[in-house]
Scaffold this motif. Structure first.
Motif, PDB file in Angstrom:
ATOM      1  N   ARG A   1      73.352  51.143  36.368  1.00  0.00           N
ATOM      2  CA  ARG A   1      73.502  50.911  37.816  1.00  0.00           C
ATOM      3  C   ARG A   1      72.886  49.606  38.302  1.00  0.00           C
ATOM      4  N   ASP A   2      71.838  49.118  37.654  1.00  0.00           N
ATOM      5  CA  ASP A   2      71.186  47.887  38.089  1.00  0.00           C
ATOM      6  C   ASP A   2      71.571  46.670  37.245  1.00  0.00           C
TER       7      ASP A   2
ATOM      8  N   GLU B   1      73.474  43.370  36.109  1.00  0.00           N
ATOM      9  CA  GLU B   1      74.146  42.283  36.815  1.00  0.00           C
ATOM     10  C   GLU B   1      75.658  42.432  36.639  1.00  0.00           C
ATOM     11  N   LYS B   2      76.406  41.858  37.561  1.00  0.00           N
ATOM     12  CA  LYS B   2      77.872  41.961  37.532  1.00  0.00           C
ATOM     13  C   LYS B   2      78.445  41.444  36.203  1.00  0.00           C
TER      14      LYS B   2
ATOM     15  N   ASP C   1      71.428  56.299  33.719  1.00  0.00           N
ATOM     16  CA  ASP C   1      71.109  56.514  35.131  1.00  0.00           C
ATOM     17  C   ASP C   1      72.323  56.878  35.989  1.00  0.00           C
TER      18      ASP C   1
END
Length: 170
Positions: free
Chosen positions: A128-129, A131-132, A160
């Protein structure tokens, strides 16, 4: 009295001046010639996997890796192994060419279930965290597993939770 060789230097200068004048070639405008060139990537599609890494300019860039025949005489690398290769990072040659990864290293479980239009990926990292660019590395690599053509919708689940479905063009 003439110095020896001065006539030869004068002749050489004249020839050089004539060569530097452009021989009458006129300047032209830019000529449009169609789309970008396509190239054949070796090994061919049945004998390679495609992993996506990041160039020094921050662009997603494919790395093609060949593999060997299975005992059954087929060129099949399971999708989980392909993503394990991605999470291990670029090859030495790719690193020398300036490619790197935005993904964290993982030695945990990687699972892939691929269909014609969707690919489900399970990785042992928090997603979820990310980077793109890191997410796009996973998505684009997964879109090509098991003979995929890069157009499949990819759904990634990590430690997560799950990311929304994406495709490689997004």
């Amino acid at each position: 009295m003439k110095r020896p060789g001065s006539l030869g230097r004068l002749g050489s200068a004249t020839v050089a001046a004539a060569l530097l004048t452009g021989c009458g070639v006129r300047q032209s405008d830019v000529v449009e010639a169609g789309g970008p060139a396509t190239v054949t990537v070796l090994p061919d599609a049945e004998q390679r996997v495609i992993l996506f890494f990041v160039s020094s300019e921050g662009r997603l860039t494919p790395e093609s890796r060949g593999f060997f025949l299975s005992q059954e005489g087929e060129y099949v690398v399971p999708g989980g192994k392909v993503l394990t290769m991605l999470l291990a990072g670029p090859s030495e040659q790719a690193r020398a060419a300036g490619l790197h990864t935005e993904l964290p290293r993982s030695r945990g479980f990687v699972g892939v279930k691929a269909g014609p239009d969707q690919v489900f990926v399970r990785v042992s990292i928090a997603v979820r965290d990310l980077e793109k660019t890191a997410v796009r590395q996973l998505v684009c690599t997964a879109a090509y597993v098991d003979g995929g053509d890069g157009n499949a919708e990819v759904i990634i689940t990590g430690d997560d939770g799950r990311l929304p479905a994406m495709d490689c063009d997004a």
